[in-house]
Design a protein around this motif. Structure first.
Motif, PDB file in Angstrom:
ATOM      1  N   MET A   1      44.099  49.077  34.092  1.00  0.00           N
ATOM      2  CA  MET A   1      43.105  49.539  33.150  1.00  0.00           C
ATOM      3  C   MET A   1      43.056  48.564  31.986  1.00  0.00           C
ATOM      4  SD  MET A   1      42.763  53.297  31.455  1.00  0.00           S
ATOM      5  CE  MET A   1      44.439  53.367  30.974  1.00  0.00           C
ATOM      6  N   THR A   2      41.871  48.300  31.504  1.00  0.00           N
ATOM      7  CA  THR A   2      41.731  47.383  30.390  1.00  0.00           C
ATOM      8  C   THR A   2      41.872  48.145  29.079  1.00  0.00           C
ATOM      9  OG1 THR A   2      39.342  47.652  30.321  1.00  0.00           O
ATOM     10  CG2 THR A   2      40.198  45.880  31.717  1.00  0.00           C
ATOM     11  N   ALA A  39      39.023  54.164  39.681  1.00  0.00           N
ATOM     12  CA  ALA A  39      39.288  53.093  38.724  1.00  0.00           C
ATOM     13  C   ALA A  39      38.357  53.191  37.521  1.00  0.00           C
ATOM     14  CB  ALA A  39      39.152  51.733  39.405  1.00  0.00           C
ATOM     15  N   GLY A  42      39.490  55.660  35.029  1.00  0.00           N
ATOM     16  CA  GLY A  42      40.679  55.328  34.270  1.00  0.00           C
ATOM     17  C   GLY A  42      41.980  55.417  35.027  1.00  0.00           C
ATOM     18  N   SER A  44      44.782  54.018  37.028  1.00  0.00           N
ATOM     19  CA  SER A  44      45.193  52.619  37.152  1.00  0.00           C
ATOM     20  C   SER A  44      46.250  52.390  38.224  1.00  0.00           C
ATOM     21  CB  SER A  44      45.699  52.099  35.812  1.00  0.00           C
ATOM     22  OG  SER A  44      46.793  52.865  35.378  1.00  0.00           O
ATOM     23  N   ASP A  45      46.846  53.451  38.753  1.00  0.00           N
ATOM     24  CA  ASP A  45      47.872  53.297  39.794  1.00  0.00           C
ATOM     25  C   ASP A  45      47.282  53.735  41.131  1.00  0.00           C
ATOM     26  OD1 ASP A  45      50.197  52.856  41.156  1.00  0.00           O
ATOM     27  OD2 ASP A  45      51.419  54.230  39.967  1.00  0.00           O
ATOM     28  N   THR A  85      36.122  46.610  37.175  1.00  0.00           N
ATOM     29  CA  THR A  85      36.804  47.552  36.274  1.00  0.00           C
ATOM     30  C   THR A  85      37.980  46.953  35.516  1.00  0.00           C
ATOM     31  OG1 THR A  85      38.416  48.353  37.904  1.00  0.00           O
ATOM     32  CG2 THR A  85      36.253  49.440  37.858  1.00  0.00           C
ATOM     33  N   VAL A  87      40.883  46.916  36.793  1.00  0.00           N
ATOM     34  CA  VAL A  87      42.050  47.589  37.366  1.00  0.00           C
ATOM     35  C   VAL A  87      42.560  46.774  38.555  1.00  0.00           C
ATOM     36  CG1 VAL A  87      42.866  49.662  38.568  1.00  0.00           C
ATOM     37  CG2 VAL A  87      41.333  49.874  36.624  1.00  0.00           C
ATOM     38  N   ARG A  88      43.846  46.534  38.584  1.00  0.00           N
ATOM     39  CA  ARG A  88      44.471  45.845  39.719  1.00  0.00           C
ATOM     40  C   ARG A  88      45.059  46.886  40.664  1.00  0.00           C
ATOM     41  NH1 ARG A  88      47.982  40.963  37.113  1.00  0.00           N
ATOM     42  NH2 ARG A  88      46.232  39.536  36.833  1.00  0.00           N
ATOM     43  N   ILE A  89      44.407  47.080  41.799  1.00  0.00           N
ATOM     44  CA  ILE A  89      44.903  48.044  42.758  1.00  0.00           C
ATOM     45  C   ILE A  89      45.924  47.360  43.674  1.00  0.00           C
ATOM     46  CG2 ILE A  89      42.813  49.450  42.657  1.00  0.00           C
ATOM     47  CD1 ILE A  89      42.006  48.270  45.354  1.00  0.00           C
TER      48      ILE A  89
END
Length: 94
Positions: A1-2, A39, A42, A44-45, A85, A87-89
């Protein structure tokens, strides 16, 4: 999340700080968008799991583009979600 993400609109429905780890098994047409929307909300995991490659028939109804054909779905999806997004999945190509 940024850090600059603003989740105020869904705050009354969902607080991303309380989100737990989410695993999505199968990231075709439905799974790819579920991952994206989580994502965007919000979460992030996120872990995505799929052993398939993107084929031409996957592109019309999913998040994948023509340029993704031949790539592992999880790797292509991680790239798209990261770009859209921040977000790193996590990916499991199994």
């Amino acid at each position: 999340m940024t850090d600059s993400a603003n989740f105020v609109h869904q705050e009354s429905l969902f607080d991303p700080w309380y989100a737990r780890k989410v695993r999505i098994i199968g990231v075709g047409s439905v799974g790819s968008y579920v991952a994206l929307f989580l994502a965007k909300m919000g979460v992030s995991d996120i872990v995505v799991q799929d052993a398939d490659m993107v084929l031409s028939h996957n592109t019309p109804a999913s998040l994948y583009s023509h340029g993704d054909i031949g790539r592992l779905k999880v790797e292509a999806l991680a790239e798209h979600i990261g770009l859209l997004t921040g977000v790193r999945i996590k990916t499991l190509p199994t």
